[in-house]
Design a protein around this motif. Structure first.
Motif, PDB file in Angstrom:
ATOM      1  N   ALA A 129       1.020  -1.178   0.035  1.00 20.98           N
ATOM      2  CA  ALA A 129      -0.107   0.056   0.094  1.00 20.98           C
ATOM      3  C   ALA A 129       0.779   1.349   0.027  1.00 20.98           C
ATOM      4  CB  ALA A 129      -0.644   0.018   1.163  1.00 20.98           C
ATOM      5  N   MET A 130       2.098   1.169  -0.002  1.00 22.63           N
ATOM      6  CA  MET A 130       3.127   2.225   0.038  1.00 22.63           C
ATOM      7  C   MET A 130       3.649   2.666  -1.063  1.00 22.63           C
ATOM      8  SD  MET A 130       4.004   4.247   2.434  1.00 22.63           S
ATOM      9  CE  MET A 130       3.809   3.405   4.217  1.00 22.63           C
ATOM     10  N   GLY A 131       2.871   3.212  -1.893  1.00 23.58           N
ATOM     11  CA  GLY A 131       3.106   3.817  -3.446  1.00 23.58           C
ATOM     12  C   GLY A 131       3.848   5.131  -2.998  1.00 23.58           C
ATOM     13  N   PRO A 132       4.375   5.543  -4.193  1.00 21.85           N
ATOM     14  CA  PRO A 132       5.299   6.811  -4.022  1.00 21.85           C
ATOM     15  C   PRO A 132       4.723   7.963  -3.332  1.00 21.85           C
ATOM     16  CG  PRO A 132       4.804   6.386  -6.148  1.00 21.85           C
ATOM     17  CD  PRO A 132       4.423   5.447  -5.683  1.00 21.85           C
TER      18      PRO A 132
ATOM     19  N   ILE B 236      22.666   2.537   0.857  1.00 22.85           N
ATOM     20  CA  ILE B 236      22.013   1.959   1.808  1.00 22.85           C
ATOM     21  C   ILE B 236      20.605   1.604   1.075  1.00 22.85           C
ATOM     22  CG2 ILE B 236      20.810   1.795   3.913  1.00 22.85           C
ATOM     23  CD1 ILE B 236      24.025   1.578   4.023  1.00 22.85           C
ATOM     24  N   GLY B 237      20.180   0.457   1.101  1.00 17.09           N
ATOM     25  CA  GLY B 237      18.849   0.048   0.304  1.00 17.09           C
ATOM     26  C   GLY B 237      17.504   0.440   1.070  1.00 17.09           C
ATOM     27  N   ASN B 238      17.646   0.529   2.247  1.00 18.21           N
ATOM     28  CA  ASN B 238      16.464   1.092   3.106  1.00 18.21           C
ATOM     29  C   ASN B 238      15.137   0.157   3.264  1.00 18.21           C
ATOM     30  OD1 ASN B 238      17.344   3.403   4.781  1.00 18.21           O
ATOM     31  ND2 ASN B 238      17.446   4.651   2.929  1.00 18.21           N
ATOM     32  N   ARG B 239      15.221  -0.823   2.520  1.00 19.36           N
ATOM     33  CA  ARG B 239      14.061  -1.761   2.480  1.00 19.36           C
ATOM     34  C   ARG B 239      13.885  -2.613   3.767  1.00 19.36           C
ATOM     35  NH1 ARG B 239      14.754  -0.664  -2.476  1.00 19.36           N
ATOM     36  NH2 ARG B 239      12.831  -0.048  -3.874  1.00 19.36           N
ATOM     37  N   PHE B 240      14.964  -2.596   4.777  1.00 19.64           N
ATOM     38  CA  PHE B 240      14.612  -3.281   6.046  1.00 19.64           C
ATOM     39  C   PHE B 240      13.885  -2.517   7.138  1.00 19.64           C
ATOM     40  CE2 PHE B 240      18.498  -0.163   6.065  1.00 19.64           C
ATOM     41  CZ  PHE B 240      18.211   0.431   7.381  1.00 19.64           C
TER      42      PHE B 240
ATOM     43  N   PRO C  17      10.261  -0.379   8.501  1.00 22.95           N
ATOM     44  CA  PRO C  17       8.883  -1.118   8.511  1.00 22.95           C
ATOM     45  C   PRO C  17       8.054  -0.500   7.457  1.00 22.95           C
ATOM     46  CG  PRO C  17       9.689  -0.366  10.629  1.00 22.95           C
ATOM     47  CD  PRO C  17      10.782   0.121   9.732  1.00 22.95           C
ATOM     48  N   GLY C  18       7.615  -1.385   6.780  1.00 22.98           N
ATOM     49  CA  GLY C  18       6.589  -0.940   5.538  1.00 22.98           C
ATOM     50  C   GLY C  18       7.199  -0.775   4.295  1.00 22.98           C
ATOM     51  N   LEU C  19       8.375  -1.036   4.266  1.00 23.64           N
ATOM     52  CA  LEU C  19       9.027  -0.685   2.890  1.00 23.64           C
ATOM     53  C   LEU C  19       9.851  -1.771   2.473  1.00 23.64           C
ATOM     54  CD1 LEU C  19      10.761   2.751   3.963  1.00 23.64           C
ATOM     55  CD2 LEU C  19       8.598   2.470   3.085  1.00 23.64           C
ATOM     56  N   ALA C  20       9.559  -3.000   2.821  1.00 22.88           N
ATOM     57  CA  ALA C  20      10.169  -4.063   1.979  1.00 22.88           C
ATOM     58  C   ALA C  20       9.678  -4.605   0.681  1.00 22.88           C
ATOM     59  CB  ALA C  20       9.998  -5.473   2.966  1.00 22.88           C
TER      60      ALA C  20
END
Length: 470
Positions: free
Chosen positions: A192-195, A293-297, A299-302
Motif C-alpha cells: 500500500a506504500m506507493g510513491p 543503503i537500500g532502506n528496505r529493512f 518497517p513497511g518498505l520491504a
C-alpha cells in the motif's frame, strides 16, 4: 490484449510492431516526490541521463509476445511508480502524477532472417540506456520482445532510475516469479506504500525527526573528517572518466573465510578491504566512505518498487590494527551508517553547505561503495579456507577488464560489488584526474591480496599508519 498494430517509435527506436497493453491500478493522484526520487532526480540532472536500469535477457522458456505483454501489464498494474510521470508543479517544484489507468506499448523488434537476434537485443538495450526518458510524457518503463523467424528470443527492459532501484527491481522480479501460473495473479496483496503515500509519510513529524537524527550523524562525521579523500587534480593525458570490472573467485572464497572467523558478512569484509586499500593508496585516515543503503529493512518498505536507496556515511579507523579488527569496526560502523541513511536530501545539502562555510573548506565525500547483492547476511561459523596453494592457483584466474570511457562522472572513485554468486565482481568508476588507471588497478589487486592474506592470518596488520596531527 489488443491485436498488433502498425510499427511505432518506442524510446527513440523504431519497432517492427507493437502490442497495446491497457492497465489499471491503485495509488492515483498528484503529489511530491519521495526523498529517494528527489535524490535520484538530482543525480540524473547532474549526469544528463536517466541512469536507467535493465538490459537484454534471452528468452529460453518458450514465452511469447502475449506472455511478455502480460508481464508488462503486471508491472504497470501492481507498481504505482511504473505509472508515475513527473512534471513541474504550480510552485515551480516537481510533482509526480500517478495514473489509475492508461495504456502502454510492448515493442516488437524482428531480427533479419540471417541476422543475430542477440546483437539486435543488445543494440536496442544500449540505445534505450543512452536515450533519456521524457518523464513528463513517457511511462518510466520500456519493454520490447525481440523475435527471430517469428519466435521470441529476447526481452529488453529499461526502467528509469527515478521509478526504481536495484532493490525495487528485485521486488518486481520476485513477485513476477511468484504469480499464479494459471491466472497470472500475484501471490500476495500489493504494497500500500506507493510513491505518493511514502512522500506524504515523509512529511509527518515522526519521520522528519528520523531525518533530523540522520543529519546529526552526518554532521558529527563531516566536522571530524579531514577535507580530502584523494590527491590533487592531475591531468595525465588519459581518458578521464573510466570504468572497469575486477573479477576474483579467490576474493569470494577468502572473504567468506574471514567473515566466518570474525562473525561478520562478506559485505563488511569487502568494505573493510576497500577502506584499507584506499588508505594505503592515499595515506589519508580515517576512511570516510559513502555507502549505498537500500532502506528496505525499514518497517513497511520491504516490498515497494520505487527508489529507496540513498547514501549513508561511514567512518572507520584502519590504522595500527589487524585486518580482523578493521572488519569488526567496519561492521559496527556499517550498522550506524544504515541506521542514519534515511533523510531529506535537501536538508543534507543545506547541512553540507553550512559546514563547508564554517570550516572554510569543502569536505570531500567522493569515495563510494555499493554492494548490489541482496540478502548478504552473517556467514555461518565455519571458517574453512582452501589450502594456500589452491587459493593462489584460483587467484591466478583473477582478471581486470576496462570498459569504454564515459563522458561524465560525478565522484572520484566508486566500487560496486556485482551480483555474481560464485565469484566477486568489483565494478569501479573512476575519475583518473584523481586516481590514475594504474592506481585503481593496483587498488583492486591490493583488496584481493589483503583478504586472501587475512584468510590465513587472523593477526595480519593493515600496514596503515595514523596521519600526523595537524
Amino acid at each position: 490484449m489488443a491485436a498488433p498494430v502498425s510499427r511505432t517509435i518506442l524510446g527513440g527506436a523504431e519497432m517492427t510492431d507493437r502490442v497495446v497493453v491497457p492497465f489499471e491500478g491503485p495509488g492515483a493522484g498528484v503529489g511530491e516526490l519521495t526523498w529517494g526520487q528527489r535524490k535520484v532526480w538530482t543525480l540524473m540532472e547532474q549526469a544528463g541521463t536517466s541512469m536507467s536500469m535493465g538490459g537484454a535477457v534471452p528468452v529460453t522458456d518458450g514465452r511469447t509476445v502475449r506472455d511478455l505483454a502480460s508481464e508488462l501489464r503486471f508491472f504497470l498494474c501492481r507498481y504505482a511508480s511504473m505509472r508515475a510521470r513527473i512534471r513541474p508543479g504550480a510552485d515551480g517544484g516537481l510533482v509526480q502524477e500517478v495514473s489509475g489507468s492508461g495504456v502502454a506499448a510492448l515493442g516488437i523488434l524482428d531480427a533479419a532472417d540471417d541476422g543475430d537476434p542477440d546483437l539486435v537485443a543488445r543494440d536496442l538495450a544500449d540505445r534505450w540506456e543512452a536515450t533519456p526518458f521524457d518523464h513528463a510524457r513517457e511511462w518510466p518503463i520500456r519493454m520490447a520482445a525481440v523475435r527471430s523467424r517469428g519466435a521470441v528470443t529476447h526481452v529488453v527492459v529499461t526502467i528509469s532510475h527515478v521509478a526504481t532501484d536495484g532493490g525495487g527491481i528485485a521486488v518486481m522480479l520476485g513477485e513476477l516469479g511468484e504469480r499464479d501460473p494459471a491466472t497470472g495473479e500475484a501471490k500476495n496483496p500489493a504494497s500500500a506504500m506507493g510513491p505518493l503515500e511514502l512522500a506524504a509519510l515523509q512529511r509527518t513529524p515522526s519521520v522528519r525527526r528520523q531525518s533530523d537524527f540522520s543529519l546529526r550523524h552526518w554532521e558529527r562525521l563531516l566536522r571530524s573528517a579531514g577535507p580530502r579523500r584523494f590527491g590533487p587534480h592531475v591531468d595525465r593525458g588519459e581518458p578521464r572518466y573510466r570504468r572497469g570490472v575486477f573479477t576474483s573467485r579467490a576474493l569470494h572464497l577468502a572473504s567468506k573465510a574471514v567473515a566466518a572467523r570474525v562473525g561478520s558478512s562478506t559485505s563488511s569484509v569487502l568494505l573493510a578491504a576497500y577502506a584499507v586499500a584506499v588508505a594505503r593508496l592515499t595515506g589519508i585516515t580515517p576512511a570516510l566512505i559513502q555507502v549505498v543503503i537500500g532502506n528496505r529493512f525499514r518497517p513497511g518498505l520491504a516490498d515497494v518498487s520505487h527508489p529507496l536507496s540513498v547514501n549513508g556515511l561511514l567512518m572507520v579507523d584502519v590504522a595500527d590494527a589487524s585486518f580482523d579488527a578493521v572488519v569488526d569496526r567496519t561492521q559496527r560502523a556499517s550498522a550506524l551508517c544504515s541506521k542514519y541513511a534515511y533523510y531529506d536530501p535537501a536538508g543534507l545539502e543545506e547541512l553540507r553547505a553550512r559546514i563547508d562555510r564554517e570550516r572554510g573548506e569543502a569536505v570531500e565525500t567522493s569515495c563510494l561503495f555499493n554492494d548490489r547483492r541482496i540478502g548478504v547476511g552473517i556467514e555461518p561459523p565455519d571458517p574453512a579456507v582452501p589450502p594456500r596453494d589452491e587459493l593462489e592457483a584460483v587467484r591466478a584466474e583473477s582478471a581486470l577488464h576496462w570498459g569504454e570511457p564515459f563522458p561524465r562522472y560525478l565522484d572520484k572513485l566508486m566500487v560496486q560489488v556485482g551480483t555474481a554468486l560464485d565469484t566477486v565482481e568489483l565494478e569501479f568508476h573512476v575519475d583518473t584526474h584523481h586516481v590514475s588507471a594504474d592506481e585503481v588497478t593496483a587498488l583492486m589487486r591490493d583488496v584481493e591480496a589483503l583478504v586472501v592474506g587475512a584468510a590465513f592470518d587472523p593477526a595480519l596488520p593493515t600496514g596503515v599508519r595514523p596521519m600526523p596531527a595537524a
